[in-house]
Design a protein around this motif. Structure first.
Motif, PDB file in Angstrom:
ATOM      1  N   ARG A   7      39.491  35.547  28.437  1.00 43.84           N
ATOM      2  CA  ARG A   7      40.025  36.145  29.675  1.00 43.84           C
ATOM      3  C   ARG A   7      39.614  37.616  29.723  1.00 43.84           C
ATOM      4  NH1 ARG A   7      46.152  34.709  29.271  1.00 43.84           N
ATOM      5  NH2 ARG A   7      46.288  35.787  31.258  1.00 43.84           N
ATOM      6  N   PRO A   8      38.290  37.873  29.752  1.00 39.08           N
ATOM      7  CA  PRO A   8      37.812  39.260  29.662  1.00 39.08           C
ATOM      8  C   PRO A   8      38.219  40.147  30.831  1.00 39.08           C
ATOM      9  CG  PRO A   8      35.992  37.794  30.189  1.00 39.08           C
ATOM     10  CD  PRO A   8      37.168  36.919  29.871  1.00 39.08           C
ATOM     11  N   VAL A   9      38.350  39.575  32.036  1.00 39.89           N
ATOM     12  CA  VAL A   9      38.734  40.414  33.181  1.00 39.89           C
ATOM     13  C   VAL A   9      40.187  40.863  33.035  1.00 39.89           C
ATOM     14  CG1 VAL A   9      38.900  40.568  35.692  1.00 39.89           C
ATOM     15  CG2 VAL A   9      37.023  39.305  34.654  1.00 39.89           C
ATOM     16  N   GLU A  10      41.049  39.952  32.567  1.00 32.79           N
ATOM     17  CA  GLU A  10      42.440  40.331  32.290  1.00 32.79           C
ATOM     18  C   GLU A  10      42.479  41.412  31.214  1.00 32.79           C
ATOM     19  OE1 GLU A  10      45.287  39.492  33.907  1.00 32.79           O
ATOM     20  OE2 GLU A  10      43.837  38.596  35.263  1.00 32.79           O
ATOM     21  N   ALA A  11      41.614  41.260  30.209  1.00 31.67           N
ATOM     22  CA  ALA A  11      41.545  42.263  29.133  1.00 31.67           C
ATOM     23  C   ALA A  11      41.142  43.622  29.698  1.00 31.67           C
ATOM     24  CB  ALA A  11      40.554  41.810  28.060  1.00 31.67           C
ATOM     25  N   LEU A  12      40.164  43.621  30.604  1.00 33.62           N
ATOM     26  CA  LEU A  12      39.703  44.880  31.203  1.00 33.62           C
ATOM     27  C   LEU A  12      40.805  45.514  32.046  1.00 33.62           C
ATOM     28  CD1 LEU A  12      37.417  46.932  31.593  1.00 33.62           C
ATOM     29  CD2 LEU A  12      36.636  45.576  33.542  1.00 33.62           C
ATOM     30  N   LYS A  13      41.490  44.708  32.848  1.00 35.99           N
ATOM     31  CA  LYS A  13      42.601  45.236  33.663  1.00 35.99           C
ATOM     32  C   LYS A  13      43.665  45.865  32.763  1.00 35.99           C
ATOM     33  CE  LYS A  13      42.455  42.042  37.595  1.00 35.99           C
ATOM     34  NZ  LYS A  13      43.218  41.002  38.306  1.00 35.99           N
ATOM     35  N   THR A  14      43.983  45.167  31.678  1.00 36.69           N
ATOM     36  CA  THR A  14      44.987  45.678  30.738  1.00 36.69           C
ATOM     37  C   THR A  14      44.537  47.011  30.149  1.00 36.69           C
ATOM     38  OG1 THR A  14      45.615  43.411  30.198  1.00 36.69           O
ATOM     39  CG2 THR A  14      46.311  45.108  28.656  1.00 36.69           C
ATOM     40  N   ALA A  15      43.247  47.104  29.825  1.00 41.67           N
ATOM     41  CA  ALA A  15      42.705  48.338  29.251  1.00 41.67           C
ATOM     42  C   ALA A  15      42.776  49.493  30.245  1.00 41.67           C
ATOM     43  CB  ALA A  15      41.261  48.110  28.803  1.00 41.67           C
ATOM     44  N   LEU A  16      42.509  49.192  31.514  1.00 40.79           N
ATOM     45  CA  LEU A  16      42.461  50.243  32.540  1.00 40.79           C
ATOM     46  C   LEU A  16      43.855  50.647  33.012  1.00 40.79           C
ATOM     47  CD1 LEU A  16      39.490  48.880  34.677  1.00 40.79           C
ATOM     48  CD2 LEU A  16      39.423  50.820  33.105  1.00 40.79           C
TER      49      LEU A  16
ATOM     50  N   VAL B 110      29.137  39.910  34.947  1.00 40.60           N
ATOM     51  CA  VAL B 110      29.517  41.129  35.676  1.00 40.60           C
ATOM     52  C   VAL B 110      29.877  40.806  37.125  1.00 40.60           C
ATOM     53  CG1 VAL B 110      28.715  43.392  36.453  1.00 40.60           C
ATOM     54  CG2 VAL B 110      28.173  42.622  34.148  1.00 40.60           C
ATOM     55  N   ASP B 111      29.080  39.931  37.765  1.00 37.73           N
ATOM     56  CA  ASP B 111      29.354  39.567  39.175  1.00 37.73           C
ATOM     57  C   ASP B 111      30.760  39.005  39.348  1.00 37.73           C
ATOM     58  OD1 ASP B 111      26.969  40.319  40.451  1.00 37.73           O
ATOM     59  OD2 ASP B 111      25.944  38.553  39.660  1.00 37.73           O
ATOM     60  N   LEU B 112      31.115  38.095  38.442  1.00 34.95           N
ATOM     61  CA  LEU B 112      32.437  37.472  38.510  1.00 34.95           C
ATOM     62  C   LEU B 112      33.523  38.524  38.305  1.00 34.95           C
ATOM     63  CD1 LEU B 112      34.112  34.829  38.674  1.00 34.95           C
ATOM     64  CD2 LEU B 112      34.000  34.760  36.175  1.00 34.95           C
ATOM     65  N   MET B 113      33.325  39.396  37.315  1.00 33.87           N
ATOM     66  CA  MET B 113      34.310  40.432  37.024  1.00 33.87           C
ATOM     67  C   MET B 113      34.530  41.322  38.251  1.00 33.87           C
ATOM     68  SD  MET B 113      34.569  43.957  36.231  1.00 33.87           S
ATOM     69  CE  MET B 113      33.128  44.555  35.391  1.00 33.87           C
ATOM     70  N   ILE B 114      33.438  41.752  38.877  1.00 30.78           N
ATOM     71  CA  ILE B 114      33.543  42.626  40.057  1.00 30.78           C
ATOM     72  C   ILE B 114      34.234  41.896  41.201  1.00 30.78           C
ATOM     73  CG2 ILE B 114      32.208  43.855  41.839  1.00 30.78           C
ATOM     74  CD1 ILE B 114      32.188  45.401  39.229  1.00 30.78           C
ATOM     75  N   SER B 115      33.949  40.600  41.343  1.00 30.67           N
ATOM     76  CA  SER B 115      34.521  39.848  42.467  1.00 30.67           C
ATOM     77  C   SER B 115      36.029  39.652  42.334  1.00 30.67           C
ATOM     78  CB  SER B 115      33.818  38.502  42.637  1.00 30.67           C
ATOM     79  OG  SER B 115      34.165  37.630  41.585  1.00 30.67           O
ATOM     80  N   ILE B 116      36.548  39.635  41.092  1.00 33.87           N
ATOM     81  CA  ILE B 116      37.997  39.427  40.946  1.00 33.87           C
ATOM     82  C   ILE B 116      38.781  40.669  40.527  1.00 33.87           C
ATOM     83  CG2 ILE B 116      37.881  36.921  40.593  1.00 33.87           C
ATOM     84  CD1 ILE B 116      38.008  37.290  37.660  1.00 33.87           C
ATOM     85  N   LEU B 117      38.084  41.768  40.248  1.00 31.71           N
ATOM     86  CA  LEU B 117      38.792  43.005  39.881  1.00 31.71           C
ATOM     87  C   LEU B 117      39.363  43.651  41.146  1.00 31.71           C
ATOM     88  CD1 LEU B 117      39.309  44.828  37.334  1.00 31.71           C
ATOM     89  CD2 LEU B 117      37.406  46.221  38.148  1.00 31.71           C
ATOM     90  N   ASP B 118      40.636  44.024  41.081  1.00 29.51           N
ATOM     91  CA  ASP B 118      41.282  44.641  42.238  1.00 29.51           C
ATOM     92  C   ASP B 118      40.703  46.025  42.506  1.00 29.51           C
ATOM     93  OD1 ASP B 118      43.324  42.496  42.327  1.00 29.51           O
ATOM     94  OD2 ASP B 118      43.924  43.374  40.414  1.00 29.51           O
ATOM     95  N   PRO B 119      40.540  46.366  43.801  1.00 24.53           N
ATOM     96  CA  PRO B 119      39.967  47.671  44.175  1.00 24.53           C
ATOM     97  C   PRO B 119      40.683  48.871  43.562  1.00 24.53           C
ATOM     98  CG  PRO B 119      40.055  46.248  46.089  1.00 24.53           C
ATOM     99  CD  PRO B 119      40.759  45.508  44.984  1.00 24.53           C
TER     100      PRO B 119
END
Length: 132
Positions: free
Chosen positions: A32-41, A71-80
């Motif tokens: 769940r790398p995108v969740e991990a990135l959100k948590t980090a940010l 990266v495409d998937l991450m950008i598409s689901i990361l909140d603005p």
């Protein structure tokens, strides 16, 4: 007196970052790398001037960034709401001069710039107060 408060605050922030680091490692293991990135940010400590806090948080953000495979998937689901802080971390990553880190940051930077626009880049570069 003021410095003492900042020091106590720094310890608290470091503890929070350590807890966050465990959560991020767990999310990466669960693919769940995108969740991990959100948590980090989330709750990144740009308000503190303490370099240890900034370095500690960069380590967890870096870990999450490097786990992103699509990266495409991450950008598409990361909140603005995360775009500006992510852009700041991408520039920090590029400034390290580390090959794999720079490659990954450039890949993400290209996609983020397309999605978020020039304003995001300008805000990241011109905000010299809330640095990461």
């Amino acid at each position: 007196m003021g410095d003492h408060v900042e020091a106590d605050n720094a310890e608290t922030i470091i503890t929070r970052i350590e807890q966050k680091s465990h959560k991020i490692e767990s999310l990466i293991k669960q693919y769940r790398p995108v969740e991990a990135l959100k948590t980090a940010l989330e709750g990144s400590p740009p308000k503190t001037r303490d370099e240890r806090c900034k370095s500690a948080n960069w380590i967890v953000v870096h870990k999450a960034l490097m786990a992103i495979k699509t990266v495409d998937l991450m950008i598409s689901i990361l909140d603005p709401e995360y775009y500006d802080i992510l852009m700041k971390y991408l520039y920090r990553g590029l400034s390290t001069g580390d090959g794999p880190t720079c490659d990954q940051c450039l890949k993400i930077h290209e996609k983020l710039a397309q999605k978020a626009g020039l304003g995001c880049i300008l805000r990241a570069i011109s905000d010299t107060v809330n640095t990461v």
